[in-house]
Design a protein around this motif. Structure first.
Motif, PDB file in Angstrom:
ATOM      1  N   ARG A  42      35.713  48.393  35.173  1.00 55.11           N
ATOM      2  CA  ARG A  42      35.130  47.493  34.165  1.00 55.11           C
ATOM      3  C   ARG A  42      36.219  46.940  33.252  1.00 55.11           C
ATOM      4  N   ALA A  45      38.052  44.178  35.047  1.00 59.59           N
ATOM      5  CA  ALA A  45      37.286  42.936  35.126  1.00 59.59           C
ATOM      6  C   ALA A  45      37.178  42.257  33.759  1.00 59.59           C
ATOM      7  N   LEU A  47      35.123  43.370  31.491  1.00 58.85           N
ATOM      8  CA  LEU A  47      33.744  43.571  31.015  1.00 58.85           C
ATOM      9  C   LEU A  47      33.736  44.449  29.769  1.00 58.85           C
ATOM     10  N   PRO A  71      36.136  37.889  31.021  1.00 57.52           N
ATOM     11  CA  PRO A  71      35.859  37.988  32.464  1.00 57.52           C
ATOM     12  C   PRO A  71      35.669  36.641  33.156  1.00 57.52           C
ATOM     13  N   HIS A  72      35.016  35.671  32.483  1.00 58.79           N
ATOM     14  CA  HIS A  72      34.726  34.422  33.179  1.00 58.79           C
ATOM     15  C   HIS A  72      35.974  33.570  33.387  1.00 58.79           C
ATOM     16  N   ARG A  74      38.896  35.167  34.303  1.00 58.46           N
ATOM     17  CA  ARG A  74      39.730  35.927  35.254  1.00 58.46           C
ATOM     18  C   ARG A  74      39.323  35.558  36.674  1.00 58.46           C
ATOM     19  N   TYR A  78      33.435  40.871  41.423  1.00 61.27           N
ATOM     20  CA  TYR A  78      32.948  42.215  41.102  1.00 61.27           C
ATOM     21  C   TYR A  78      31.661  42.461  41.865  1.00 61.27           C
TER      22      TYR A  78
END
Lengths: 354, 223
Positions: A42, A45, A47, A71-72, A74, A78
């Motif tokens: 996590r 990512a 998150l 995250p959006h 990267r 996932y």
């Protein structure tokens, strides 16, 4: 190369890892539950935002002490353990969700390619509610892959499936691995799954990195807990070299010789992985001739573990292939097995991983 | 007279519901996801209309909306007219009065989605507002229908707040519930019967929609 360093304290749990993984193939993140596998995934990512973290994927810095990419932003894929398909969208719309949000010039896989690879054509118009567990995870993996990630994180994606369904999905992983060149970090606590899929392995224990390396080496290192499991064994890459229809025996050529395995016909030249369990290997000092065992190979003792409850694990080198043998302490002393000793390994059974 | 009261009631309930959904969405979203201590206070404030007598709410609005009140006073200084005894005043009162009936279902719907679908959307490159529009809103659509129906029905049924803020001006603030009251006062029981029966039927039908939907969704969840 992917470099990650994360540190976090949550109550009594401390995650403190500093690891590197190759930018290709499947890397297994292996460890008992509670060892911090999901926490680490996590964090990678984005998150969960860990302040004390550093992550670099190839040339791209994703986070350090002063910089954090949400995250959006990267290039990450996932796949979660449970079903996460959007229930209000069809399979097609689910697949398109991430795909449409990636700029055209950054796409490295086409929609049709992913549909083909995961055999989803027949499912496209269905609602996720009407899919089986295995189909759902196939869609979820394809959906993540369609964002053309530079790193694909999978958190026990097959944990909810039974063995039969898992076996149905394994070939898709292999095809993905061969076609797409996306590095995968795959969380699992199932040794069979890891042995079947992974090329590289990161061993996590109580929030710390215990060891990492090529899967073959990791499984046979007698200083690691993996080699002491009841199901401990080694993985050997082999190639189908002959088939004898009269006895239904396949010959699998590997670096240390040829395995003879009772099998239905296999295509010649096919690459396979075989697993030899430590408890199926016995040792002799002379080559036995009057024996029912087909697979006997000369080997050299490389190392042996300390005895535990009268049992000892012996690490062998059979012409370049690693083997483990679990023997009683009594036999080890009777045969005088110490590093450098020449022996013959008798293998009672060889399992083809598929 | 009854026709204009009916039209006014529908206009009031429709407009209030629209405004309620606009205000209720960010409020419910915030309440469903925050963990601050302020949340408790806001939760309690939103629930106030459930327990307060409508006359109390109406009274405070009347005071606030009048030319000496803090809302009415400001409006007057800006060149407007006070809102007491106007349709706009009624809308403001209704919005506050029906707020819990809209915020409640929306909050429950947003909470039921959980964090996971939004996390999934974020790993699929969706920005925060994009995630809200394409994942949270469609997944909460049942909550929106419930909220709209309850907000609408509750506004149709209000009496005390309207009487206090709006008085009883035909065509401006005289809604159905007040028209019924007038008919009873004037001993016109026939007309009171017609209007009451109509309100009863409409309310029942609206609630039928809400509960029918809940029932269907439960059945789907078990499939």
């Amino acid at each position: 190369m992917i470099e990650a360093r994360f540190r976090i304290t949550r109550g009594t749990f401390i995650l403190d890892v500093d690891l590197q993984m190759p930018s290709q193939g499947i890397t297994a993140l292996y460890g008992p539950s509670g060892s911090g596998k999901t926490t680490l995934l996590r964090a990678m990512a984005g998150l969960d935002r860990l302040t004390d973290g550093y992550l670099k994927v190839g040339e791209a810095l994703w986070q350090n002490a002063h910089y954090f990419l949400p995250p959006h932003l990267r290039d990450v894929g996932y796949v979660f353990q449970e079903t996460t398909l959007f229930p209000h969208l069809t399979v097609r719309k689910n697949l398109e969700y991430g795909f449409k949000r990636v700029p055209v010039n950054e796409r490295r896989i086409s929609f049709d390619q992913a549909v083909d690879l995961f055999d989803l054509e027949a499912l496209l118009h269905r609602s996720p509610r009407h899919l089986s567990g295995g189909e759902r995870q196939r869609v979820a993996i394809a959906r993540a892959v369609l964002t053309s990630p530079r790193l694909l994180l999978m958190d026990e994606p097959l944990a909810a499936l039974d063995l039969k369904r898992k076996r149905e999905i394994f070939p898709f992983f292999e095809q993905m691995n061969e076609t797409l060149e996306i590095p995968v970090l795959y969380v699992s606590h199932d040794p069979n799954e890891v042995a079947r899929l992974a090329d590289y392995m990161i061993l996590l224990n109580a929030g710390r990195l215990q060891a990492s390396g090529e899967i073959r080496d990791m499984l046979t290192r007698i200083d690691l807990p993996l080699a002491h499991d009841h199901d401990a064994g080694t993985i050997i890459e082999a190639r189908v070299s002959a088939y004898d229809p009269r006895y239904h025996l396949a010959e699998l050529e590997f670096i240390g010789g040829i395995f003879t395995v009772a099998r239905q016909a296999l295509p010649l030249g096919k690459k396979v992985r075989v697993r030899v369990l430590a408890r199926d290997v016995s040792l002799t000092l002379e080559r036995q001739s009057d024996t029912s065992i087909l697979n006997i190979f000369p080997a050299i003792v490389e190392a042996r573990s300390d005895a535990e409850h009268g049992q000892t694990m012996v690490h062998l080198n059979a012409g370049g292939a690693s083997l483990l043998a679990r023997l009683t302490q009594k036999s080890v002393e009777a045969l005088g097995l110490s590093p450098g000793k020449k022996v013959y390994a008798q293998i009672k059974s060889v399992a083809l991983l598929e | 007279m009854d026709i204009s009261a009916l039209w006014l009631t529908l206009k009031l309930a429709g407009l209030s519901t629209f405004i309620l959904l606009l205000i209720g969405t960010p409020l419910a979203w915030w309440l469903a996801r925050t963990h601050t201590r302020l949340k408790v206070i806001i939760d309690a404030a939103v629930a106030l209309p459930l327990v307060l007598p409508p006359t109390v709410i109406g009274f405070y609005f009347l005071v606030a909306l009048g030319s000496k009140g803090w809302i009415g006073g400001v409006l007057e200084r800006l060149g407007g007219r006070p809102l007491a005894f106007t349709f706009s005043g009624l809308v403001m009162g209704s919005v506050f009065y029906s707020l819990p009936f809209v915020v409640g279902p929306l909050k429950d719907a947003f909470s039921a989605i959980g964090r996971r679908p939004l996390e999934v959307a974020s790993t699929l490159r969706a920005r925060p507002f994009d995630r809200f529009l394409t994942v949270a809103l469609p997944m909460a659509r049942h909550g929106y229908l419930t909220a709209a129906v309850l907000g609408f029905a509750h506004t149709v049924g209000e009496f005390g707040v309207v009487l206090m803020i709006g008085g009883n001006i035909p065509g401006e603030t005289q809604v159905l519930s007040i028209a019924i009251y007038d008919h009873v006062e004037a001993l016109q029981y026939d007309q009171a019967h017609w209007l009451s029966a109509a309100l009863l039927l409409v309310s029942f039908l609206l609630l039928l929609v809400v509960y029918g939907m809940k029932h269907r969704r439960k059945k789907e969840a078990f499939r």
